[in-house]
Write a protein that holds these residues in place. Structure first.
Motif, PDB file in Angstrom:
ATOM      1  N   ARG A  94      -4.765   1.583  -2.853  1.00  0.00           N
ATOM      2  CA  ARG A  94      -3.826   1.210  -1.785  1.00  0.00           C
ATOM      3  C   ARG A  94      -4.516   0.632  -0.543  1.00  0.00           C
ATOM      4  O   ARG A  94      -4.023  -0.336   0.062  1.00  0.00           O
ATOM      5  CB  ARG A  94      -2.997   2.431  -1.384  1.00  0.00           C
ATOM      6  CG  ARG A  94      -2.159   2.992  -2.532  1.00  0.00           C
ATOM      7  CD  ARG A  94      -1.440   4.279  -2.137  1.00  0.00           C
ATOM      8  NE  ARG A  94      -0.755   4.863  -3.279  1.00  0.00           N
ATOM      9  CZ  ARG A  94       0.478   4.545  -3.660  1.00  0.00           C
ATOM     10  NH1 ARG A  94       1.161   3.647  -2.962  1.00  0.00           N
ATOM     11  NH2 ARG A  94       1.033   5.108  -4.723  1.00  0.00           N
ATOM     12  N   LEU A 141       6.288  -1.745  -5.905  1.00  0.00           N
ATOM     13  CA  LEU A 141       5.113  -2.603  -5.970  1.00  0.00           C
ATOM     14  C   LEU A 141       5.518  -4.021  -6.364  1.00  0.00           C
ATOM     15  O   LEU A 141       5.085  -5.003  -5.749  1.00  0.00           O
ATOM     16  CB  LEU A 141       4.123  -2.039  -6.991  1.00  0.00           C
ATOM     17  CG  LEU A 141       2.875  -2.876  -7.266  1.00  0.00           C
ATOM     18  CD1 LEU A 141       1.822  -2.627  -6.198  1.00  0.00           C
ATOM     19  CD2 LEU A 141       2.303  -2.592  -8.638  1.00  0.00           C
ATOM     20  N   ALA A 200       0.811  -1.218   0.000  1.00  0.00           N
ATOM     21  CA  ALA A 200       0.000   0.000   0.000  1.00  0.00           C
ATOM     22  C   ALA A 200       0.845   1.268   0.000  1.00  0.00           C
ATOM     23  O   ALA A 200       0.345   2.346  -0.347  1.00  0.00           O
ATOM     24  CB  ALA A 200      -0.943  -0.004   1.202  1.00  0.00           C
TER      25      ALA A 200
END
Length: 423
Positions: free
Chosen positions: A153, A90, A82
């Motif tokens: 997120r 990511l 997140a």
């Protein structure tokens, strides 16, 4: 067992929480379907490769503690996803999350093998398969309904934190079953207090692959899970992009498909247990036929384009039937693996199966993204992926001639081991 199911539901929510927000993530980091597909592929494949070590540990050490460690390894990186500020971050956190998800698979099925007998394992494998499906659906719900309103997120936080708490509670809830407690012959001695006398050895890996049932199930796992990788991963985005539906409506359709998956998994496990008691070769025949039927229903679903008004309900019914049929085989595959491998080998055999299974799933996500870019259509990409199930059907049919012999061979070895221990 119920607590393990709860842990697996929440852990597998991590897998699909990203899917409903693919478009938002691509826009945020300026990437395309192929790059997002690569994230899904590496998430699955790296986790499966690392699970080979966890499978060996599951055959040697406390499976309860290993399961708790795998939960924490998966959930903490999911939470950190997140806070990614770049695509590379990511990518990094999703890989670590995949390790936790992959590690849990061989541990859980090693536990199942020592908690239930050979007939009931199909039903329990169905329960575990349903837990994985419910987890995927939960991830889709959280991602599909929270993401559009609060950003992509927050869903990663919501699916990860509860399981961190439950992982610590598991220390006091889960009990370690004695290894070999439900095997014919040796099981009676183990339940009477004897320790199961065989331990895992590195040289046994070659023996595992030499079992014909294992080999055929590995091969069908690679081919058959390419559609399982591509189709669920891009399903919501397909309905949003090519059928003009909102993310919320597309997520509802996915949930209907998911209900079919859960029903198919449960029904498949119960039918598998029934057929196993009647005649063992009936199980792979049943799996082969229903897998082939599922290909036709899946392609028919993606060809259906009239989603306005009542047509949406027709689409849901088609998808429900397709996903139900596609899911009948899953629990029986796990049952067949449990029933042809010795207790000290099951963690490793399921780690190898997870590797072959995940190679198909991970590569399927990547191939799905590449096909979408090549054909300019997600529908074409997912229909091409579905045809890989025909290869799966062929390998399952070949099991008709091998599965029963391998079960009888295991039972003979366990009875001989019990006689030796008695002497």
């Amino acid at each position: 067992m119920l607590f393990i199911v709860l842990l697996i539901v929440l852990l597998n929510a991590d897998q699909m929480v990203m899917s409903p927000n693919i478009g938002a993530i691509e826009k945020d980091f300026n990437v395309d379907d192929a790059q997002i597909g690569l994230v899904g592929a590496v998430f699955t494949v790296v986790g499966a490769v690392v699970s080979l070590a966890w499978g060996y540990f599951a055959d040697k050490y406390s499976r309860k503690r290993l399961l708790i460690y795998s939960i924490l390894v998966g959930e903490i990186p999911c939470f950190m996803t997140a806070f990614s500020t770049s695509f590379s971050q990511l990518f990094f956190w999703r890989v670590l999350t995949g390790i936790g998800v992959g590690a849990s698979f061989p541990i859980v099925f090693s536990l199942i093998g020592d908690m239930f007998d050979e007939v009931n394992r199909a039903k329990v494998a169905a329960l575990m398969g349903a837990a994985i499906s419910v987890g995927n659906i939960l991830g889709m719900i959280v991602g599909g309904f929270v993401g559009p309103s609060f950003g992509w997120r927050l869903p990663f936080v919501l699916v990860s934190l509860p399981n961190v708490v439950l992982a610590f509670i598991a220390l006091f809830v889960i009990k370690e079953p004695p290894r070999g407690a439900f095997e014919k012959g040796i099981g009676e001695l183990v339940r009477a207090g004897y320790a199961y006398p065989k331990a895992p050895r590195f040289e046994d890996y070659a023996k595992l692959v030499s079992v014909k049932t294992n080999l055929l199930l590995f091969l069908q796992g690679i081919a058959g899970t390419i559609p399982w990788g591509a189709i669920p991963y891009f399903l919501v985005e397909f309905f949003r992009r090519e059928r003009g539906l909102s993310v919320e409506t597309a997520t509802i359709i996915f949930l209907v498909f998911g209900v079919g998956n859960i029903l198919g998994t449960i029904v498949g496990g119960w039918l598998g247990a029934f057929l196993y008691k009647r005649s063992k070769p009936l199980v792979p025949i049943f799996c082969s036929l229903t897998t082939a039927l599922g290909v036709w229903l899946t392609v028919l679903t993606f060809d259906y384009s009239d989603v306005a008004n009542s047509g949406l309900y027709v689409l849901m019914i088609l998808g429900l039937l397709a996903s139900l049929t596609d899911s009948l085989t899953g629990p029986n595959v796990k049952m067949m693996l449990l029933n042809v491998n010795e207790p000290q080998d099951r963690g490793r055999i399921f780690s190898i199966f997870n590797l072959t299974d995940s190679l198909g799933t991970g590569i399927g996500r990547w191939i799905g993204g590449l096909l979408s870019v090549s054909f300019g259509s997600l529908a074409a990409a997912m229909k091409v992926s579905a045809y890989f199930w025909l290869i799966c059907s062929l390998f399952l049919f070949l099991l008709t001639f091998k599965f029963s012999r391998d079960v009888d061979s295991l039972e003979s070895r366990m009875i001989a081991l019990a006689q030796k221990l008695n002497k």
